[in-house]
Design a protein around this motif. Structure first.
Motif, PDB file in Angstrom:
ATOM      1  N   PHE A 138       1.471  -4.246  -0.885  1.00  0.00           N
ATOM      2  CA  PHE A 138       2.791  -3.842  -0.382  1.00  0.00           C
ATOM      3  C   PHE A 138       3.888  -4.643  -1.081  1.00  0.00           C
ATOM      4  CE2 PHE A 138       6.404  -3.730   2.440  1.00  0.00           C
ATOM      5  CZ  PHE A 138       6.439  -2.398   2.819  1.00  0.00           C
ATOM      6  N   GLY A 185      10.379  -2.208   0.773  1.00  0.00           N
ATOM      7  CA  GLY A 185       9.186  -1.425   1.120  1.00  0.00           C
ATOM      8  C   GLY A 185       9.452  -0.475   2.277  1.00  0.00           C
ATOM      9  N   CYS A 186      10.167  -0.962   3.283  1.00  0.00           N
ATOM     10  CA  CYS A 186      10.510  -0.091   4.428  1.00  0.00           C
ATOM     11  C   CYS A 186      11.352   1.091   3.952  1.00  0.00           C
ATOM     12  CB  CYS A 186      11.283  -0.877   5.484  1.00  0.00           C
ATOM     13  SG  CYS A 186      10.270  -2.038   6.403  1.00  0.00           S
ATOM     14  N   GLY A 238       4.818  -3.361  -4.309  1.00  0.00           N
ATOM     15  CA  GLY A 238       5.348  -1.998  -4.343  1.00  0.00           C
ATOM     16  C   GLY A 238       4.333  -0.967  -4.801  1.00  0.00           C
ATOM     17  N   THR A 278       2.079   0.423  -2.819  1.00  0.00           N
ATOM     18  CA  THR A 278       1.774   1.352  -1.740  1.00  0.00           C
ATOM     19  C   THR A 278       3.022   1.535  -0.883  1.00  0.00           C
ATOM     20  OG1 THR A 278       0.443   1.731   0.251  1.00  0.00           O
ATOM     21  CG2 THR A 278       0.854  -0.560  -0.340  1.00  0.00           C
ATOM     22  N   THR A 279       3.185   2.732  -0.346  1.00  0.00           N
ATOM     23  CA  THR A 279       4.285   2.968   0.599  1.00  0.00           C
ATOM     24  C   THR A 279       3.745   2.940   2.021  1.00  0.00           C
ATOM     25  OG1 THR A 279       3.984   5.349   0.480  1.00  0.00           O
ATOM     26  CG2 THR A 279       5.633   4.393  -0.992  1.00  0.00           C
ATOM     27  N   ASP A 280       2.490   2.543   2.180  1.00  0.00           N
ATOM     28  CA  ASP A 280       1.890   2.516   3.517  1.00  0.00           C
ATOM     29  C   ASP A 280       2.350   1.254   4.253  1.00  0.00           C
ATOM     30  OD1 ASP A 280       0.359   2.560   5.779  1.00  0.00           O
ATOM     31  OD2 ASP A 280      -1.505   3.114   4.755  1.00  0.00           O
ATOM     32  N   GLU A 286      10.268   8.124   1.105  1.00  0.00           N
ATOM     33  CA  GLU A 286       9.215   8.875   0.403  1.00  0.00           C
ATOM     34  C   GLU A 286       8.161   9.445   1.335  1.00  0.00           C
ATOM     35  OE1 GLU A 286       7.541   6.379  -2.630  1.00  0.00           O
ATOM     36  OE2 GLU A 286       9.508   5.901  -3.478  1.00  0.00           O
ATOM     37  N   ALA A 287       7.848   8.732   2.428  1.00  0.00           N
ATOM     38  CA  ALA A 287       6.704   9.152   3.244  1.00  0.00           C
ATOM     39  C   ALA A 287       7.107   9.711   4.606  1.00  0.00           C
ATOM     40  CB  ALA A 287       5.750   7.969   3.438  1.00  0.00           C
ATOM     41  N   ARG A 314      11.421   2.421   0.984  1.00  0.00           N
ATOM     42  CA  ARG A 314      10.591   3.330   0.181  1.00  0.00           C
ATOM     43  C   ARG A 314       9.751   4.213   1.100  1.00  0.00           C
ATOM     44  NH1 ARG A 314       8.892  -0.680  -2.784  1.00  0.00           N
ATOM     45  NH2 ARG A 314       6.872  -0.736  -1.778  1.00  0.00           N
ATOM     46  N   THR A 315       9.171   3.593   2.127  1.00  0.00           N
ATOM     47  CA  THR A 315       8.324   4.352   3.052  1.00  0.00           C
ATOM     48  C   THR A 315       9.148   5.399   3.802  1.00  0.00           C
ATOM     49  OG1 THR A 315       6.926   2.423   3.308  1.00  0.00           O
ATOM     50  CG2 THR A 315       6.705   4.129   4.972  1.00  0.00           C
TER      51      THR A 315
END
Lengths: 364, 155
Positions: free
Chosen positions: A328, B11-12, A331, A333-335, B18-19, B14-15
């Motif tokens: 994470f 990251g938040c 960068g 993974t977007t999980d 994108e997700a 991006r999630t």
């Protein structure tokens, strides 16, 4: 499998038509069918590592029509157990497809990225659901008393059966047997220590101390068996029916290897899977589960060895979390489930500090 | 924290974009989600980890290391005692995160140093480090909120 799964999302939804079409084409060829239609494709949320898709297929052969349910497991781009290689897991599941052990029959593996972008395998869908190893809002465990009573002996018997598999005869020697004596314990400690190093993050001191202790206290074992590696509530498929509850499947074999059978018992019994309660695997007290396993397997359960592997269990989970945090952070993974480990690892370190007896130093 | 706040926020973002966003069909909810992203992207360069917990970590680790060095000295291992003291002294005074991290690395090294001693002589040093680790674990857990693991797993 739980009905509470979500639909494929985001980019996956945009691509889902082609995913369904590609799966259909793949299965038509493998099943030798005239036509296959993939229906109700859903991505599961339970597995934190591999990508898991559940789907139904309508198979047409001549005038005959049949509906079947399958699960596809696909390598993620990045994740908790990277670098990924699904093939060993597939080979084990495929080899066990005819075994009385309730592992899902797993007929197909495909490595060609032209099919589903990344390697994947397909297994048959078994009945049941996967209880999450977390307490309910009232603090009780995920299983009620009747379910626990019914399931504990089945779980112990399934584990004993798993460890009784003649892995040489089943063609599973490719997993690589550890050396005799302390070889099994040493290999596992070094496997997870290497993953901790590979994450290249500051090692929490409690974790570093635990690894040192493990290296200094390797136990010997005189019998090498197949080890599931992730045998626990959360990977048990269960049909819930009170005292008639049944264990219907053992899932998630991605950490399968050859080693000390007590490693599986310790993993299943350890703090991680008790949902804040006293019961091993949310079933029965650890001693009771060990006794059930001893009867089912005919083995003596060495408490010191189990204690060693319980410490290893928390070290292993730390390594898994650090790997996810690294993915994470980079960068890859977007999980966002990988990001929660950044704070969840605090609970894990507290558990490890407790198991290593550090609280005694402050009168705890 | 092993993920710096900036990386966590990136990251938040991006999630979310994108997700999550492609699955949100309500216009109002999509607008709210973009607003969350806007807040986050403007937050990222204005925050840093709180100093007090990091300073407490550094203080606790420093004290434990001093006790370990004393025990090693009493055990006649001046070389190991000096190594522990040097590692502690090498920790930068600031910023707090770097100081705490350097002292934690020194704690890890100290465990290896004391393993060179006979068990009974190592025990007081081991106890000093164990006390630090126990208190550290308690401080960490005190900051944690109730887990949403069930909701995360079930969706």
């Amino acid at each position: 499998m739980s009905g509470e799964e979500r639909r494929v999302s985001g980019e996956e939804r945009r691509a889902s038509a082609s995913l369904e079409d590609r799966l259909a084409a793949f299965l038509a060829a493998r099943l030798g069918a005239d036509a296959v239609r993939v229906l109700a494709l859903e991505r599961s949320t339970e597995g934190f590592s591999q990508e898991t898709f559940r789907f139904d297929v309508e198979v047409a052969c001549g005038k005959q029509r049949e509906t079947k349910s399958y699960v596809a497991k696909r390598e993620p781009v990045a994740g908790l157990l990277e670098p990924y290689d699904l093939e060993p897991e597939f080979r084990v599941l495929h080899a066990l497809s005819q075994d009385p052990l309730p592992s899902p029959p797993t007929p197909f593996f495909e490595r060609d990225p032209a099919v589903l972008d990344r390697p994947f395998y397909v297994m048959e869908c078994l009945p049941g659901e996967v209880p999450v190893p977390a307490p309910k809002p009232d603090g009780s465990g995920p299983l009620d008393d009747a379910e626990r009573k019914a399931l504990a002996p089945q779980v112990a018997s399934a584990l004993a059966r798993l460890h009784a598999i003649d892995w040489k005869a089943a063609g599973l020697g490719f997993l690589g047997a550890p050396g005799p004596g302390r070889g099994a314990a040493e290999r596992e400690v070094e496997r997870w220590a290497a993953r901790i190093r590979a994450a290249a993050l500051p090692t929490p001191p409690v974790l570093a101390e635990a690894v040192l202790w493990l290296r200094e206290n390797l136990p010997a074992c005189d019998e090498i068996t197949l080890v599931h590696g992730d045998f626990r509530i959360g990977n048990w498929l269960i049909e819930r029916a009170g005292e008639r509850s049944r264990l219907t499947g053992l899932l998630d074999w991605e950490m399968v290897h050859l080693g000390d059978p007590l490693e599986d018992l310790a993993w299943c019994s350890c703090l991680l899977w008790r949902a804040s309660g006293p019961n091993a695997g949310c079933l029965v007290p650890p001693d009771e589960l060990a006794a059930l396993y001893a009867v089912a397997s005919g083995r003596t359960v060495d408490a010191a060895r189990v204690a060693f592997y319980e410490v290893l269990a928390l070290v292993k989970m730390s390594a898994i979390m650090l790997t996810g945090i690294r993915a994470f952070r980079d960068g890859r993974t977007t999980d966002l489930r990988m990001a929660i480990f950044d704070h969840q690892i605090g609970f894990l370190m507290a558990g490890l500090a407790m198991m290593r007896g550090h609280f005694a130093a402050i009168g705890g | 924290m092993l993920i710096p706040p900036e990386a966590l926020i990136d990251g938040c973002m991006r999630t979310l974009i994108e997700a999550v966003l492609p699955d949100v069909s309500s216009r109002f909810a999509r607008g709210q989600l973009y607003a969350v992203a806007d807040v986050l992207q403007n937050l990222r360069d204005r925050i840093e980890p709180k100093r007090a917990p990091l300073e407490e970590e550094a203080r606790s680790a420093g004290e434990a290391l001093a006790r370990v060095a004393a025990v090693l000295g009493e055990a006649g291992r001046a070389d190991l005692a000096a190594a522990v003291r040097d590692a502690a002294a090498a920790a930068p005074e600031a910023p707090p995160a770097e100081r705490a991290e350097a002292l934690e690395r020194a704690v890890v090294e100290a465990f290896a140093q004391i393993s060179a001693l006979p068990a009974e002589r190592a025990e007081p040093a081991r106890r000093a480090l164990a006390a630090h680790l126990a208190q550290q674990a308690l401080r960490e857990v005190a900051l944690l909120k109730a887990s949403l693991l069930t909701e995360i797993s079930k969706g």
